[in-house]
Design a protein around this motif. Structure first.
Motif, PDB file in Angstrom:
ATOM      1  N   ARG A 159      37.801  25.805  37.722  1.00 51.61           N
ATOM      2  CA  ARG A 159      38.692  26.937  37.995  1.00 51.61           C
ATOM      3  C   ARG A 159      39.127  27.591  36.696  1.00 51.61           C
ATOM      4  NH1 ARG A 159      43.785  26.564  42.059  1.00 51.61           N
ATOM      5  NH2 ARG A 159      42.011  26.557  43.502  1.00 51.61           N
ATOM      6  N   SER A 160      39.435  26.794  35.682  1.00 54.61           N
ATOM      7  CA  SER A 160      39.840  27.355  34.396  1.00 54.61           C
ATOM      8  C   SER A 160      38.700  28.115  33.738  1.00 54.61           C
ATOM      9  CB  SER A 160      40.339  26.242  33.467  1.00 54.61           C
ATOM     10  OG  SER A 160      40.719  26.751  32.215  1.00 54.61           O
ATOM     11  N   ARG A 176      38.257  31.495  35.213  1.00 50.67           N
ATOM     12  CA  ARG A 176      39.306  32.431  34.825  1.00 50.67           C
ATOM     13  C   ARG A 176      39.148  32.913  33.391  1.00 50.67           C
ATOM     14  NH1 ARG A 176      44.663  29.398  37.430  1.00 50.67           N
ATOM     15  NH2 ARG A 176      44.149  29.815  39.629  1.00 50.67           N
TER      16      ARG A 176
END
Length: 299
Positions: free
Chosen positions: A28-29, A32
């Motif tokens: 997820r990081s 992003r």
């Protein structure tokens, strides 16, 4: 309370917040961070090219062709060097060498540095003193100069590159692991684990190592970039990977020393660009992993 229950009570998620696994949080990081995502795409492309380059190129890295023209053509997409070697093939093999050395050396660094730092930080006292003084002695020597000395004594070969870079690379990780272990050994859940009768081995395996994992993963992602640069530097100086096996560093050195790269700068630009993009990608991924796995970086 049992050991695993104590470990889970260190940090509770906010009510209603989804609980993510470390791999899910890392992905997820990365999604992003556009630069980190681009880095993942580049590394995947590099890995695929390193593995499946025979399907793309019909030439070998150790047998020159009869075409000595550096210009791109249908037969040689990126041209050839002054010896007739296909540039695309040598770039792909160089990628294989860089990734192989980067990951392999980092495994050695994690094992040696992690073991030294863990023992020093957890047991402390004279063990910590002696191990850290030895680590300080290693820090007294510049990494690349010590690696050059080892290569000069042992001789240029791929195995000796692992030895040289592994010997010079572990002290930094040892200090990182030691600092983390020192902060963890005095925590309440460690004291509680001792109180219920867990041995040092059980405490280290169940509580210390899982809490060290995120810091080690982040540091390793960035350290691999440094290992790749060090291998390219040794090969550029002529004491690393030896001909006919190509390395990005030796490709740059060969094109420059022969003078052929001055009239055909693409022979220098191609390996230098691959090296730069790989190092930048690993650093961007490391930054994204730090945001995902390091609790202190979270808002």
């Amino acid at each position: 309370m049992s050991g695993p229950v104590i470990a889970q009570a260190q940090e509770l998620p906010a009510p209603g917040a989804p609980v993510l696994r470390p791999t899910q949080a890392a992905w997820r990081s990365i999604r992003r961070h556009p630069l980190a995502l681009a880095g993942v795409v580049w590394l995947l492309f590099l890995i695929l090219m390193a593995i499946f380059y025979p399907m793309v190129s019909h030439y070998t890295y150790y047998r020159p062709t009869e075409d000595y023209s550096a210009d791109s053509s249908a037969q040689h997409w990126l041209g050839t060097d002054d010896s007739g070697y296909d540039t695309l093939t040598r770039l792909c093999v160089g990628a294989r060498i860089s990734l192989y050395v980067g990951v392999g050396v980092e495994l050695i660094v994690v094992f040696v540095g992690g073991l030294v730092g863990l023992i020093a930080g957890y047991y402390g006292r004279w063990t910590d003193t002696w191990l850290m003084r030895f680590t300080d002695i290693m820090f007294a020597f510049p990494d690349i100069l010590l690696a050059m000395l080892i290569m000069a004594v042992s001789g240029p070969s791929l195995g000796n590159i692992f030895l040289a870079l592994g010997v010079t690379g572990w002290p930094g990780l040892a200090r990182l692991v030691r600092a983390q272990a020192l902060s963890l050994r005095g925590r309440e859940f460690i004291e509680a684990s001792r109180a219920i009768g867990l041995t040092d081995r059980q405490i280290i395996l169940r509580h210390i190592l899982p809490n060290l994992l995120s810091a080690v993963v982040v540091a390793s992602a960035i350290d691999i970039a440094g290992v790749i640069i060090a291998e390219s530097t040794l090969s550029f100086l002529g004491i690393g990977v030896q001909s006919p096996m190509p390395s990005w560093g030796s490709m740059i050195s060969g094109a420059w020393s022969s003078g052929y790269g001055r009239s055909h700068p693409a022979l220098i630009v191609y390996p230098a660009l691959c090296l730069s993009l790989t190092v930048l990608s690993l650093n961007f991924i490391g930054d994204a992993l730090r945001d995902a796995l390091d609790p202190r970086s979270k808002k």
